[in-house]
Write a protein that holds these residues in place. Structure first.
Motif, short mmCIF file in Angstrom:
data_model
loop_
_atom_site.label_atom_id
_atom_site.label_comp_id
_atom_site.label_asym_id
_atom_site.label_seq_id
_atom_site.Cartn_x
_atom_site.Cartn_y
_atom_site.Cartn_z
N VAL A 23 0.85 -1.19 0.00
CA VAL A 23 0.00 0.00 0.00
C VAL A 23 0.89 1.24 0.00
CG1 VAL A 23 -1.73 1.32 1.29
CG2 VAL A 23 -1.88 -1.18 1.19
N SER A 24 0.62 2.14 -0.91
CA SER A 24 1.44 3.35 -1.05
C SER A 24 1.56 4.09 0.28
CB SER A 24 0.82 4.27 -2.10
OG SER A 24 1.56 5.46 -2.23
N ALA A 39 5.81 1.51 5.03
CA ALA A 39 7.24 1.30 5.18
C ALA A 39 7.68 0.01 4.50
CB ALA A 39 7.62 1.27 6.65
N VAL A 40 8.89 0.01 4.00
CA VAL A 40 9.53 -1.19 3.44
C VAL A 40 10.79 -1.44 4.25
CG1 VAL A 40 10.70 -2.17 1.43
CG2 VAL A 40 8.61 -0.81 1.13
N CYS A 41 11.01 -2.70 4.63
CA CYS A 41 12.18 -3.04 5.45
C CYS A 41 13.31 -3.55 4.56
CB CYS A 41 11.81 -4.10 6.48
SG CYS A 41 13.19 -4.54 7.57
N ILE A 42 14.50 -3.02 4.79
CA ILE A 42 15.71 -3.48 4.10
C ILE A 42 16.69 -3.97 5.15
CG2 ILE A 42 17.60 -2.87 2.55
CD1 ILE A 42 15.88 -0.54 1.56
N ILE A 43 17.12 -5.21 5.01
CA ILE A 43 18.11 -5.78 5.93
C ILE A 43 19.40 -6.01 5.15
CG2 ILE A 43 18.70 -7.72 7.41
CD1 ILE A 43 15.74 -8.08 7.95
N LYS A 44 20.47 -5.43 5.66
CA LYS A 44 21.77 -5.56 5.01
C LYS A 44 22.40 -6.91 5.36
CE LYS A 44 21.64 -1.58 3.05
NZ LYS A 44 21.54 -1.49 1.58
N THR A 75 11.88 2.19 5.52
CA THR A 75 11.80 3.45 4.80
C THR A 75 10.56 3.50 3.93
OG1 THR A 75 12.94 4.90 3.21
CG2 THR A 75 13.19 2.53 2.90
N THR A 76 10.09 4.71 3.66
CA THR A 76 8.97 4.90 2.73
C THR A 76 9.47 5.47 1.40
OG1 THR A 76 8.56 7.10 3.67
CG2 THR A 76 7.30 5.26 4.59
N ASP A 77 10.78 5.65 1.28
CA ASP A 77 11.38 6.18 0.05
C ASP A 77 11.59 5.04 -0.94
OD1 ASP A 77 12.74 7.42 -1.95
OD2 ASP A 77 14.48 8.00 -0.74
N LEU A 78 10.71 4.93 -1.91
CA LEU A 78 10.78 3.82 -2.86
C LEU A 78 11.92 3.96 -3.87
CD1 LEU A 78 6.98 3.23 -3.59
CD2 LEU A 78 8.42 2.30 -1.76
N ASP A 79 12.58 5.11 -3.86
CA ASP A 79 13.73 5.30 -4.74
C ASP A 79 15.03 4.85 -4.10
OD1 ASP A 79 12.26 6.42 -6.87
OD2 ASP A 79 12.25 8.38 -5.90
N THR A 80 14.95 4.32 -2.89
CA THR A 80 16.15 3.83 -2.20
C THR A 80 16.84 2.76 -3.04
OG1 THR A 80 15.17 4.28 -0.03
CG2 THR A 80 17.02 2.74 -0.10
N VAL A 81 18.13 2.94 -3.29
CA VAL A 81 18.89 2.00 -4.12
C VAL A 81 19.31 0.81 -3.27
CG1 VAL A 81 20.98 1.68 -5.50
CG2 VAL A 81 19.69 3.82 -5.66
N LEU A 82 19.15 -0.38 -3.83
CA LEU A 82 19.46 -1.62 -3.12
C LEU A 82 20.86 -2.11 -3.45
CD1 LEU A 82 16.04 -3.39 -3.77
CD2 LEU A 82 16.75 -2.18 -1.69
N GLU A 83 21.40 -2.93 -2.54
CA GLU A 83 22.73 -3.48 -2.73
C GLU A 83 22.67 -5.00 -2.77
OE1 GLU A 83 24.91 -1.99 0.58
OE2 GLU A 83 25.10 0.05 -0.24
N ASP A 84 23.72 -5.59 -3.30
CA ASP A 84 23.78 -7.04 -3.39
C ASP A 84 23.66 -7.66 -2.00
OD1 ASP A 84 24.31 -9.44 -5.07
OD2 ASP A 84 26.04 -9.62 -3.72
N GLY A 85 22.79 -8.67 -1.88
CA GLY A 85 22.61 -9.36 -0.61
C GLY A 85 21.52 -8.79 0.27
N ASP A 86 20.90 -7.68 -0.15
CA ASP A 86 19.83 -7.09 0.66
C ASP A 86 18.62 -8.02 0.73
OD1 ASP A 86 21.29 -4.85 1.13
OD2 ASP A 86 20.15 -3.51 -0.19
N GLN A 115 5.12 4.97 11.47
CA GLN A 115 5.12 4.33 10.15
C GLN A 115 3.93 3.39 10.02
OE1 GLN A 115 9.13 2.59 9.97
NE2 GLN A 115 9.79 4.30 8.69
N LYS A 116 3.61 3.06 8.77
CA LYS A 116 2.53 2.11 8.48
C LYS A 116 3.12 0.86 7.84
CE LYS A 116 -0.98 5.70 7.68
NZ LYS A 116 -1.92 5.32 8.76
N ILE A 117 2.47 -0.28 8.11
CA ILE A 117 2.91 -1.57 7.57
C ILE A 117 1.78 -2.15 6.74
CG2 ILE A 117 3.59 -3.93 8.15
CD1 ILE A 117 4.70 -2.83 10.80
N THR A 118 2.07 -2.53 5.50
CA THR A 118 1.06 -3.18 4.66
C THR A 118 0.75 -4.57 5.20
OG1 THR A 118 1.73 -1.98 2.67
CG2 THR A 118 0.55 -4.05 2.35
N VAL A 119 -0.54 -4.90 5.27
CA VAL A 119 -0.98 -6.19 5.82
C VAL A 119 -1.81 -6.94 4.79
CG1 VAL A 119 -2.22 -7.35 7.68
CG2 VAL A 119 -1.06 -5.17 8.13
N ASP A 120 -1.47 -8.21 4.60
CA ASP A 120 -2.25 -9.10 3.74
C ASP A 120 -2.86 -10.17 4.65
OD1 ASP A 120 -3.34 -10.37 1.55
OD2 ASP A 120 -1.53 -11.51 1.09
#
Length: 543
Positions: A34-35, A38-43, A192-203, A311-316
């Motif tokens: 849902v626009s 938040a999206v979680c990124i784990i390094k 983060t809610t910034d969908l333009d966040t650049v991802l790295e290998d292994g994320d 923050q908000k979390i999308t739920v299915d």
């Protein structure tokens, strides 16, 4: 050749061009994201190997999550040493009492003799008391049997996926087994809610959580569905052991299910301060007499672990809610036919109908019974309103609570009195006995036609609601002086009030501010915004 990076998105391995963003992931995965959530990124990091107590088994028949009772027990140690070997194993046998995946070779020391097994118990059993013929056994109900288990017997409990256990049949295969990671194990996570966040290998990227509702909590599940009406869980507060959503605080809530609040458990506070606050556990906690467990996060636990307050979390949700209120019979029938649920109708079935009640009220009960009875009325009995959240937030909250619009898409309110062009209503729920209505957004020198007013606590008839079909410069919509009247919104279809009498029932549908412009445009296009005099009353809700 373009350099590629490998990431894990919602449990699915992806290979993307270097420089890809979260937006690119969403385009490939078909996530229910849902626009604004938040999206979680784990390094990626070399995590310290530590004992874990919960494991998620993904099978072709659904997800099963188990929790070890004692990590130091013989069977638990054997499980930790061997669980990776079970990937690819099929369902070997099943009965009304239990089912078993296997066989595989282990170091189990089987013990002869009958043992008591309870529903949702998990154990390792040796067929023919041969450790080379070990099986992972899930108990479907309480029974006594001789499974050739080790001396500790039951080593784990099924804590999520219980509904899936009932659906597993011949041919089901274990596709993967993963430990449920705690925050310290998962690496450095950010939300983060910034969908333009650049991802790295292994994320590792998580865009939503899957929430499986408990069959033991049909009413609690409905509270949760009401909470996530817009598809999101709002993190109102955050602590090490949980995150919570306070949206429905104060609403009624039953206590239904007593069980441990393990990682991923979804629970609702059923009494005391903060009643109806909903929690997602991010650390193991004991069962509580004031926290009813209503479901479990079966996918995406890193989001509640790392999300921050605000923050908000999308739920299915699983299963999706069956909510027929506000729909027509023509819309409901194909949906229910697809689900093989019988529909029974009370009330109006002609053209222009709308469903205002359903029985059973809960999704889980409807699915269990395989049938639902609905009450339908003509659309002329449904009035649309918009509320002034910015001008009278507390009074709006009171009214929505009183007619149950906070937890249902359709509210109900009886007509108390009608005179001239004035209609006065009183909710059946006497919320004024335990809630205040302080003066808020009282009129200046004029109340406009169609404006919805509620009597505040400076007058005896506190809690009464009214609307007039003509402008008034002396008294509010409930007949009280302006200082005793809070203006909380506007009826968008005042023409539907004509013809109402004392004791009639009116059904109320809210048009949210975000959808008001579209609603008014559709009404204008369909010529439904004209009153009996032929004057358009729907163009400006503030007029």
């Amino acid at each position: 050749m373009t350099e590629q990076i490998s990431i894990l998105a919602d449990g699915v391995p992806l290979s993307l061009p270097a420089g890809s963003s979260i937006l690119d992931v969403l385009a490939q995965t078909g996530s229910p994201y849902v626009s604004g959530s938040a999206v979680c990124i784990i390094k990626k990091k070399d995590a310290e190997v530590r004992p874990t107590t919960a494991f998620t088994l993904k099978t072709s028949g659904g997800i099963l999550t188990i929790e070890l009772k004692d990590p130091s027990s013989p069977s638990s140690k054997i499980w930790v040493e061997n669980y990776e070997k079970l990937v690819g194993l099929p369902l070997h046998w099943g009965s009304p009492d239990a089912l078993a995946f296997g066989p595989f070779k282990s170091s189990i020391t089987p013990v002869k003799g009958m043992m008591r097994c309870r529903k949702n118990d998990v154990l390792l059993g040796a067929g023919g008391f041969d450790s080379a013929d070990t099986h992972l056994i899930f108990c479907r109900k309480e029974h006594y049997a001789e499974y050739g288990a080790d001396s500790d017997g039951v080593f784990a409990t099924l804590i999520a996926g219980r509904r899936n256990l009932e659906k597993i049949t011949a041919g089901t295969v274990i596709e993967s087994i993963e430990p449920v990671l705690e925050k310290e194990d998962e690496g450095d996570g950010i939300c983060t809610t910034d969908l333009d966040t650049v991802l790295e290998d292994g994320d590792t990227v998580t865009t939503y959580i899957e929430a499986e509702m408990s069959l033991s909590s049909p009413h609690g599940a409905e509270n949760f569905y009401a909470l996530i009406t817009e598809g999101t869980f709002t993190v109102s507060s955050k602590a090490k052991a949980f995150c919570s959503d306070d949206t429905l605080i104060g609403e009624p809530c039953e206590y239904e299910n007593f069980e441990p609040r393990s990682v991923g458990a979804i629970s609702v506070r059923s009494s005391g301060e903060g009643r109806s606050r909903v929690y997602i556990s991010t650390a193991d906690r004991a069962s509580s007499l004031v926290h009813s467990v209503i479901g479990h996060v079966t996918k995406g636990i890193s989001l509640p672990v790392f999300a921050q307050a605000g923050q908000k979390i999308t739920v299915d949700p699983v299963p999706p809610q069956i909510l027929l209120l506000g729909h027509t019979l023509e819309e409901a029938r194909p949906l229910l036919e697809k689900l093989k649920i019988d529909l029974h109708v009370n009330g109006y079935e002609g053209e222009g109908n709308v469903i205002v009640r359903q029985d059973p009220a809960s999704t889980i009960e409807i699915l269990g019974k395989g049938e639902v009875t609905v009450t339908s009325v003509p659309l002329s009995s449904l009035i649309e309103v918009t509320f002034y959240y910015d001008k009278a937030p507390k009074s709006v909250e009171f009214f929505r609570h009183a007619i149950e619009l906070k937890t249902h898409p359709i509210g109900v309110i009886p007509v108390s009195m009608v005179y001239d062009d004035t209609f006065i209503f009183k909710a059946e729920k006497e919320a004024e006995r335990y809630k205040e209505i302080l003066p808020e957004n009282t009129p200046g020198d004029l109340v406009r036609s169609g404006e919805l007013g509620i009597t505040n606590q400076s007058a005896k008839r506190m809690g009464y609601v009214g609307v007039r079909l003509a402008d008034e410069d002396l008294f509010g919509p409930t007949g009280e002086k302006f200082s005793a009247t809070n203006i909380i919104g506007k009826v968008l279809t005042p023409e539907k009030l004509r013809g109402l009498g004392d004791g009639d029932v009116v059904y109320v549908k809210e048009i949210l501010p975000s959808g008001l412009e579209k609603y008014l445009a559709e009404r204008k296009e369909n010529n439904t915004g004209e009153n009996d005099a032929g004057e358009n009353t729907a163009e400006d809700p503030e007029a």
